[in-house]
Scaffold this active site. Sequence first.
Site, PDB file in Angstrom:
ATOM      1  N   LYS A 131     -40.110 -56.755  23.522  1.00 27.59           N
ATOM      2  CA  LYS A 131     -41.552 -56.483  23.389  1.00 27.59           C
ATOM      3  C   LYS A 131     -41.792 -55.450  22.295  1.00 27.59           C
ATOM      4  O   LYS A 131     -42.889 -55.337  21.765  1.00 27.59           O
ATOM      5  CB  LYS A 131     -42.127 -55.958  24.716  1.00 27.59           C
ATOM      6  CG  LYS A 131     -42.066 -56.974  25.859  1.00 27.59           C
ATOM      7  CD  LYS A 131     -43.102 -58.076  25.700  1.00 27.59           C
ATOM      8  CE  LYS A 131     -43.057 -59.066  26.855  1.00 27.59           C
ATOM      9  NZ  LYS A 131     -43.615 -60.367  26.515  1.00 27.59           N
ATOM     10  N   LYS A 137     -45.227 -56.259  17.070  1.00 29.96           N
ATOM     11  CA  LYS A 137     -43.967 -57.020  17.001  1.00 29.96           C
ATOM     12  C   LYS A 137     -43.795 -57.570  15.581  1.00 29.96           C
ATOM     13  O   LYS A 137     -42.719 -57.483  14.980  1.00 29.96           O
ATOM     14  CB  LYS A 137     -43.956 -58.183  17.996  1.00 29.96           C
ATOM     15  CG  LYS A 137     -44.114 -57.766  19.458  1.00 29.96           C
ATOM     16  CD  LYS A 137     -44.028 -59.003  20.360  1.00 29.96           C
ATOM     17  CE  LYS A 137     -44.494 -58.744  21.783  1.00 29.96           C
ATOM     18  NZ  LYS A 137     -45.945 -58.834  22.007  1.00 29.96           N
ATOM     19  N   GLU A 171     -46.621 -67.338  20.882  1.00 28.98           N
ATOM     20  CA  GLU A 171     -47.690 -68.343  20.868  1.00 28.98           C
ATOM     21  C   GLU A 171     -49.052 -67.687  20.756  1.00 28.98           C
ATOM     22  O   GLU A 171     -50.053 -68.390  20.612  1.00 28.98           O
ATOM     23  CB  GLU A 171     -47.678 -69.139  22.188  1.00 28.98           C
ATOM     24  CG  GLU A 171     -46.652 -70.224  22.252  1.00 28.98           C
ATOM     25  CD  GLU A 171     -46.707 -70.981  23.582  1.00 28.98           C
ATOM     26  OE1 GLU A 171     -47.150 -70.421  24.592  1.00 28.98           O
ATOM     27  OE2 GLU A 171     -46.287 -72.143  23.586  1.00 28.98           O
TER      28      GLU A 171
HETATM   29  C1  LIG Z   1     -42.961 -70.372  23.781  1.00 22.92           C
HETATM   30  C2  LIG Z   1     -43.163 -68.946  24.219  1.00 22.92           C
HETATM   31  C3  LIG Z   1     -44.195 -68.211  23.664  1.00 22.92           C
HETATM   32  C4  LIG Z   1     -44.384 -66.880  24.017  1.00 22.92           C
HETATM   33  N1  LIG Z   1     -45.369 -66.140  23.411  1.00 22.92           N
HETATM   34  C5  LIG Z   1     -45.474 -64.816  23.658  1.00 22.92           C
HETATM   35  C6  LIG Z   1     -46.409 -64.012  22.951  1.00 22.92           C
HETATM   36  O1  LIG Z   1     -47.185 -64.471  22.122  1.00 22.92           O
HETATM   37  N2  LIG Z   1     -46.419 -62.667  23.200  1.00 22.92           N
HETATM   38  C7  LIG Z   1     -45.596 -62.094  24.127  1.00 22.92           C
HETATM   39  O2  LIG Z   1     -45.640 -60.872  24.307  1.00 22.92           O
HETATM   40  N3  LIG Z   1     -44.708 -62.850  24.834  1.00 22.92           N
HETATM   41  C8  LIG Z   1     -44.622 -64.185  24.614  1.00 22.92           C
HETATM   42  N4  LIG Z   1     -43.710 -64.946  25.322  1.00 22.92           N
HETATM   43  C9  LIG Z   1     -42.874 -64.308  26.352  1.00 22.92           C
HETATM   44  C10 LIG Z   1     -43.176 -64.834  27.778  1.00 22.92           C
HETATM   45  O3  LIG Z   1     -44.404 -64.343  28.222  1.00 22.92           O
HETATM   46  C11 LIG Z   1     -42.034 -64.416  28.675  1.00 22.92           C
HETATM   47  O4  LIG Z   1     -40.861 -65.021  28.230  1.00 22.92           O
HETATM   48  C12 LIG Z   1     -42.291 -64.817  30.136  1.00 22.92           C
HETATM   49  O5  LIG Z   1     -43.325 -64.035  30.663  1.00 22.92           O
HETATM   50  C13 LIG Z   1     -41.060 -64.654  31.001  1.00 22.92           C
HETATM   51  O6  LIG Z   1     -40.579 -63.340  30.910  1.00 22.92           O
HETATM   52  P1  LIG Z   1     -39.015 -63.058  30.619  1.00 22.92           P
HETATM   53  O7  LIG Z   1     -38.644 -63.950  29.458  1.00 22.92           O
HETATM   54  O8  LIG Z   1     -38.975 -61.622  30.241  1.00 22.92           O
HETATM   55  O9  LIG Z   1     -38.299 -63.359  31.881  1.00 22.92           O
HETATM   56  C14 LIG Z   1     -43.528 -66.278  24.974  1.00 22.92           C
HETATM   57  C15 LIG Z   1     -42.487 -67.038  25.530  1.00 22.92           C
HETATM   58  C16 LIG Z   1     -42.299 -68.342  25.166  1.00 22.92           C
HETATM   59  C17 LIG Z   1     -41.158 -69.106  25.769  1.00 22.92           C
END
Ligand SMILES: Cc1cc2nc3c(=O)[nH]c(=O)nc-3n(C[C@H](O)[C@H](O)[C@H](O)COP(=O)(O)O)c2cc1C
Length: 218
Positions: free
Chosen positions: A14, A74, A165
């Site tokens: 993050k 980020k 995303e």
């Molecule tokens: C395709 C995709 C897009 C994501 N986009 C964002 C985003 O724009 N900003 C962000 O802070 N986290 C983003 N995430 C992180 C997810 O919110 C996060 O992976 C999910 O909440 C599960 O948490 P963990 O991976 O820490 O277990 C994204 C994850 C994926 C897989």
Amino acid sequence: MNLSRLIESGHFPKVYDPSRRIPEDIFDELLKFMYSIPTSVNAQSTHYLVASTPEARSRIADHIGEGFEFNVPKVRNASHVIVLATRETLSNEYLDELHAKELADGKFPNQALADQWKATVRMWIDLHRYDVKDLQHWMEKQTYLALGMSLMAAEELGINASPLEGFNSRTLDAELGLREKGFTVTVLLVLGYRDESDSYVKTPKSRLPMDRHFSFLK
Ligand SMILES: Cc1cc2nc3c(=O)[nH]c(=O)nc-3n(C[C@H](O)[C@H](O)[C@H](O)COP(=O)(O)O)c2cc1C
């Protein structure tokens, strides 16, 4: 790659360390890997825009769009950002260009197989274009496959990576001149090194129980 470490604590960062840059040779290897990523029927429908300078990353950060400000640090503090853009459509001219390159690269042992492949590709694309009518969506699936493979490749190279995303594709497409070139942004890939202040890394992963997501067929 240490899969058990990923399973335990593989959160996407993050917070990125603004002082660290990915060494050029390692980044080049990642790009070579991404260049090799497959697409269904070899459609090669993804374009990668690489932002490796603070100025280039600012163009993305400044146009990420209202409501997505949480992603700006980020983009600014990472070492590199790659914009994964997808074609709006696949013209027959582009399919011909792909086929000519496959021929030139010696992909087919004989002309009959080359002709057969050309017809199969056209049939498959036309299925998505005219019957299912999901050609752009199908191409975006190819882009997401590339995203997933790139995330794992980054891990293998010791780079931290996050998919994003959270952006406005209208403002980002306009800044990057994508729509006039027949592309639109699908997803961003942020690459660099996690900052020590990223306390999120210490929180446990949260998933529903495994049996909610897996069934074992008899
Ligand atoms: C395709 C995709 C897009 C994501 N986009 C964002 C985003 O724009 N900003 C962000 O802070 N986290 C983003 N995430 C992180 C997810 O919110 C996060 O992976 C999910 O909440 C599960 O948490 P963990 O991976 O820490 O277990 C994204 C994850 C994926 C897989």
